[in-house]
Design a protein around this motif. Sequence first.
Motif, PDB file in Angstrom:
ATOM      1  N   MET A  56       0.825  -1.212   0.000  1.00 50.23           N
ATOM      2  CA  MET A  56       0.000   0.000   0.000  1.00 50.23           C
ATOM      3  C   MET A  56       0.862   1.266   0.000  1.00 50.23           C
ATOM      4  O   MET A  56       0.527   2.252  -0.657  1.00 50.23           O
ATOM      5  CB  MET A  56      -0.949   0.001   1.195  1.00 50.23           C
ATOM      6  N   ILE A  57       1.974   1.232   0.718  1.00 44.85           N
ATOM      7  CA  ILE A  57       2.881   2.392   0.743  1.00 44.85           C
ATOM      8  C   ILE A  57       3.496   2.606  -0.635  1.00 44.85           C
ATOM      9  O   ILE A  57       3.555   3.736  -1.137  1.00 44.85           O
ATOM     10  CB  ILE A  57       3.953   2.216   1.833  1.00 44.85           C
ATOM     11  N   VAL A  58       3.934   1.519  -1.269  1.00 42.40           N
ATOM     12  CA  VAL A  58       4.498   1.629  -2.616  1.00 42.40           C
ATOM     13  C   VAL A  58       3.437   2.128  -3.599  1.00 42.40           C
ATOM     14  O   VAL A  58       3.715   2.990  -4.445  1.00 42.40           O
ATOM     15  CB  VAL A  58       5.113   0.282  -3.078  1.00 42.40           C
ATOM     16  N   ALA A  59       2.220   1.629  -3.481  1.00 44.24           N
ATOM     17  CA  ALA A  59       1.131   2.092  -4.356  1.00 44.24           C
ATOM     18  C   ALA A  59       0.877   3.585  -4.154  1.00 44.24           C
ATOM     19  O   ALA A  59       0.655   4.317  -5.124  1.00 44.24           O
ATOM     20  CB  ALA A  59      -0.141   1.296  -4.088  1.00 44.24           C
ATOM     21  N   PHE A  60       0.929   4.029  -2.913  1.00 43.33           N
ATOM     22  CA  PHE A  60       0.743   5.451  -2.621  1.00 43.33           C
ATOM     23  C   PHE A  60       1.827   6.281  -3.306  1.00 43.33           C
ATOM     24  O   PHE A  60       1.539   7.275  -3.977  1.00 43.33           O
ATOM     25  CB  PHE A  60       0.763   5.678  -1.104  1.00 43.33           C
ATOM     26  N   ILE A  61       3.062   5.850  -3.154  1.00 43.72           N
ATOM     27  CA  ILE A  61       4.189   6.607  -3.715  1.00 43.72           C
ATOM     28  C   ILE A  61       4.155   6.609  -5.240  1.00 43.72           C
ATOM     29  O   ILE A  61       4.381   7.650  -5.868  1.00 43.72           O
ATOM     30  CB  ILE A  61       5.529   6.039  -3.190  1.00 43.72           C
ATOM     31  N   THR A  62       3.856   5.457  -5.840  1.00 42.47           N
ATOM     32  CA  THR A  62       3.950   5.348  -7.298  1.00 42.47           C
ATOM     33  C   THR A  62       2.709   5.814  -8.047  1.00 42.47           C
ATOM     34  O   THR A  62       2.806   6.172  -9.225  1.00 42.47           O
ATOM     35  CB  THR A  62       4.260   3.895  -7.729  1.00 42.47           C
ATOM     36  N   THR A  63       1.557   5.825  -7.395  1.00 44.67           N
ATOM     37  CA  THR A  63       0.336   6.193  -8.124  1.00 44.67           C
ATOM     38  C   THR A  63      -0.388   7.406  -7.561  1.00 44.67           C
ATOM     39  O   THR A  63      -0.974   8.175  -8.321  1.00 44.67           O
ATOM     40  CB  THR A  63      -0.657   5.016  -8.187  1.00 44.67           C
ATOM     41  N   LYS A  64      -0.376   7.569  -6.280  1.00 45.72           N
ATOM     42  CA  LYS A  64      -1.196   8.642  -5.691  1.00 45.72           C
ATOM     43  C   LYS A  64      -0.451   9.971  -5.589  1.00 45.72           C
ATOM     44  O   LYS A  64      -1.052  11.022  -5.792  1.00 45.72           O
ATOM     45  CB  LYS A  64      -1.732   8.230  -4.316  1.00 45.72           C
ATOM     46  N   ILE A  65       0.824   9.941  -5.277  1.00 39.60           N
ATOM     47  CA  ILE A  65       1.584  11.200  -5.247  1.00 39.60           C
ATOM     48  C   ILE A  65       1.591  11.850  -6.632  1.00 39.60           C
ATOM     49  O   ILE A  65       1.346  13.058  -6.738  1.00 39.60           O
ATOM     50  CB  ILE A  65       2.999  10.995  -4.675  1.00 39.60           C
ATOM     51  N   PRO A  66       1.843  11.077  -7.714  1.00 39.08           N
ATOM     52  CA  PRO A  66       1.752  11.712  -9.043  1.00 39.08           C
ATOM     53  C   PRO A  66       0.374  12.301  -9.332  1.00 39.08           C
ATOM     54  O   PRO A  66       0.268  13.360  -9.957  1.00 39.08           O
ATOM     55  CB  PRO A  66       2.083  10.563 -10.002  1.00 39.08           C
ATOM     56  N   THR A  67      -0.678  11.640  -8.887  1.00 41.80           N
ATOM     57  CA  THR A  67      -2.028  12.180  -9.071  1.00 41.80           C
ATOM     58  C   THR A  67      -2.166  13.508  -8.338  1.00 41.80           C
ATOM     59  O   THR A  67      -2.720  14.472  -8.884  1.00 41.80           O
ATOM     60  CB  THR A  67      -3.088  11.185  -8.560  1.00 41.80           C
TER      61      THR A  67
END
Length: 143
Positions: free
Chosen positions: A86-97
């Motif tokens: 979930m942390i990796v998903a946050f960094i790779t997908t949500k921060i760019p959003t």
Amino acid sequence: MINRIIRTKPLPLFILRLITGLIFLSEGLQKFINSESVGTGRFAKIGFQNPEFWASAVGVVEIVCGILLLLGFISRLAAFPLLVIMIVAFITTKIPTFLDKGFWAFAHEYRTDFAMTMLLIFLLYFGSGNFSIDKNLISREQE
């Protein structure tokens, strides 16, 4: 009367564990079933090197840990790798959003990930609860 309103029953923890386990099991399976949109294709789109490996690895971890959560077997241990995912998903997908589209688009896209992350933190803290293999093992050990 007030004790009856405030007191927590063992069932809510079981339900939260079930929700979390089923969602991760489902997401892990989808990485293989819908590889282009959720698995390898998604990982390639995000920019992962060797997306086949990472999609498969994440899918297997989600399936195995999802099942462990459903059973209530080593739930704290099972929750940890899922939290890393979930942390990796946050960094790779949500921060760019957030950076590209702003806060409200980010908040909309992160709502499910946020709920899953909070459930995992909850399970890390509280463990499996009643109605779990862990509880049965502890009960047998104490006898």
